[in-house]
Design an enzyme around this catalytic site. Structure first.
Site, PDB file in Angstrom:
ATOM      1  N   THR A  35      20.593  -9.761   0.786  1.00  0.00           N
ATOM      2  CA  THR A  35      20.180 -10.014   2.171  1.00  0.00           C
ATOM      3  C   THR A  35      19.233 -11.210   2.237  1.00  0.00           C
ATOM      4  OG1 THR A  35      18.441  -8.341   1.926  1.00  0.00           O
ATOM      5  CG2 THR A  35      20.520  -7.643   2.926  1.00  0.00           C
ATOM      6  N   GLU A  73       9.416 -11.586   2.161  1.00  0.00           N
ATOM      7  CA  GLU A  73      10.350 -11.319   1.063  1.00  0.00           C
ATOM      8  C   GLU A  73      11.421 -12.399   0.968  1.00  0.00           C
ATOM      9  OE1 GLU A  73      11.662  -7.183  -0.304  1.00  0.00           O
ATOM     10  OE2 GLU A  73      13.373  -7.858   0.926  1.00  0.00           O
ATOM     11  N   ALA A 121       0.811  -1.222   0.000  1.00  0.00           N
ATOM     12  CA  ALA A 121       0.000   0.000   0.000  1.00  0.00           C
ATOM     13  C   ALA A 121       0.839   1.264   0.000  1.00  0.00           C
ATOM     14  CB  ALA A 121      -0.925   0.005   1.215  1.00  0.00           C
ATOM     15  N   HIS A 146      14.879  -5.845  -6.919  1.00  0.00           N
ATOM     16  CA  HIS A 146      14.957  -4.844  -5.864  1.00  0.00           C
ATOM     17  C   HIS A 146      15.870  -3.688  -6.301  1.00  0.00           C
ATOM     18  CE1 HIS A 146      15.593  -3.009  -1.962  1.00  0.00           C
ATOM     19  NE2 HIS A 146      14.734  -3.846  -1.402  1.00  0.00           N
TER      20      HIS A 146
END
Length: 344
Positions: free
Chosen positions: A237, A295, A204, A225
């Site tokens: 990561t 993620e 959102a 990303h």
């Protein structure tokens, strides 16, 4: 004797032909010899007729001939080693793609979760989506929220509608972002499978700043990303604990995918969200969580279930990373915010 064998053979062949005709006479053989599509009125399978092809703008659409000896972009990678396209500005013809998806009568869903303080973002999200997302196509917004009264009643364009789905809130923002995998999976099987062909899943706290259309659609897609597109594997990561279901070794990994934007056909999004949810439950049974929650599990899925299309960082930009020359258009951007405040 030879006459008897001849009679027997003829009778057997007659029986075989009759049997085959009886069982296959009602089969719709046309669907095996023509391209199936979704009709614009009913969403059911139909055949694209020759007349309909002639009526399509593609029939006399004039555009520059593709040049096999000239790459559309030479400054960036435009295809993965497994031959999935990487979508950058200048690598596609949107006019052609629009007509192809119109011809199929594609129905597109967009899911977004608006929980607790994240409702401050939803008005700009929806207003900008109406301006820039899938212009000219059928879109169904699915807004999942713990506060129905906090969702604005905006005016939608023709062929677009919105459904607000009441869900429970959660104390931790990590639980909110991880639970959505289960909710998307379940809602697909209960409802979406009959309503849309493609599902785009977004956070959102994003705002559309430029056009995003059917060029993103495919069986299953992920977004590279913006903070890692020029980095080595060791900089990713990923979850590095080998006892986690999200574990990825340091010598593996193609790209680092953001968790704020993914999608594909409803069938493939079901598989993705089901995998991520089950991986979370596996870790929860061990009383652990992957480093970057949903993620991390998304990246694990894409490592071993390669996406069929990748979107460049244009599609999930964060101004924190500046303005590199290869990112010619910032189509979807993260809204600046105080994370401690909105996640409190």
């Amino acid at each position: 004797m030879a006459g008897k064998y001849l009679v027997f053979t003829c009778l057997f062949l007659a029986f075989l032909l009759s049997f085959t005709w009886y069982h296959l006479k009602d089969r719709d053989w046309g669907r095996y010899t023509a391209f199936p599509c979704q009709t614009e009125n009913t969403g059911s399978n139909s055949i694209i007729s020759h007349e309909r092809l002639k009526d399509s703008p593609l029939h006399r659409m004039l555009y520059e001939k593709p040049d096999l000896l000239k790459l559309p972009r030479t400054d960036v990678m435009i295809a993965t080693p497994w031959q999935a396209p990487i979508v950058w500005d200048g690598t596609y013809n949107l006019d052609i793609l629009n007509e192809l998806f119109h011809l199929r009568g594609a129905r597109i869903g967009l899911s977004v979760f608006v929980i607790r303080k994240y409702k401050v973002f939803i008005n700009d999200f929806l207003q900008s989506a109406e301006e820039f997302f899938m212009a000219g196509h059928k879109v169904h917004y699915y807004v999942f929220t713990d506060d129905v009264s906090g969702i604005p009643n905006i005016t939608l364009k023709e062929g677009r509608n919105m459904e607000v789905v009441k869900i429970s809130g959660y104390k931790r923002w990590q639980d909110i972002t991880m639970r959505r995998m289960q909710l998307i999976r379940d809602y697909i099987s209960q409802k979406l499978i009959n309503e849309v062909d493609y599902l785009v899943c977004l956070d959102a706290d994003l705002k559309f700043m430029d056009h995003i259309g059917v060029e993103i659609l495919g069986d299953v897609f992920g977004v590279i990303h913006p903070g890692f597109f020029g980095e080595s594997r060791t900089a990713f990561t990923h979850e590095r604990r080998n006892y986690s279901a999200g574990y990825i070794p340091e010598d593996e990994g193609d790209f680092y995918y953001t968790g704020c934007f993914f999608g594909g056909t409803v069938e493939e999004v079901y598989k993705l969200t089901n995998f991520c949810h089950n991986a979370m439950m596996e870790d929860k049974a061990k009383n652990i969580e992957a480093l970057w929650h949903d993620e991390s599990y998304l990246n694990k899925y894409f490592l071993y279930h390669k996406p069929t299309k990748l979107l460049s960082p244009e599609y999930a930009w964060n101004d924190y990373y500046g303005s590199p020359v290869v990112v010619k258009r910032k189509r979807l951007v993260h809204v600046p915010k105080d994370y401690n405040a909105v996640r409190d």
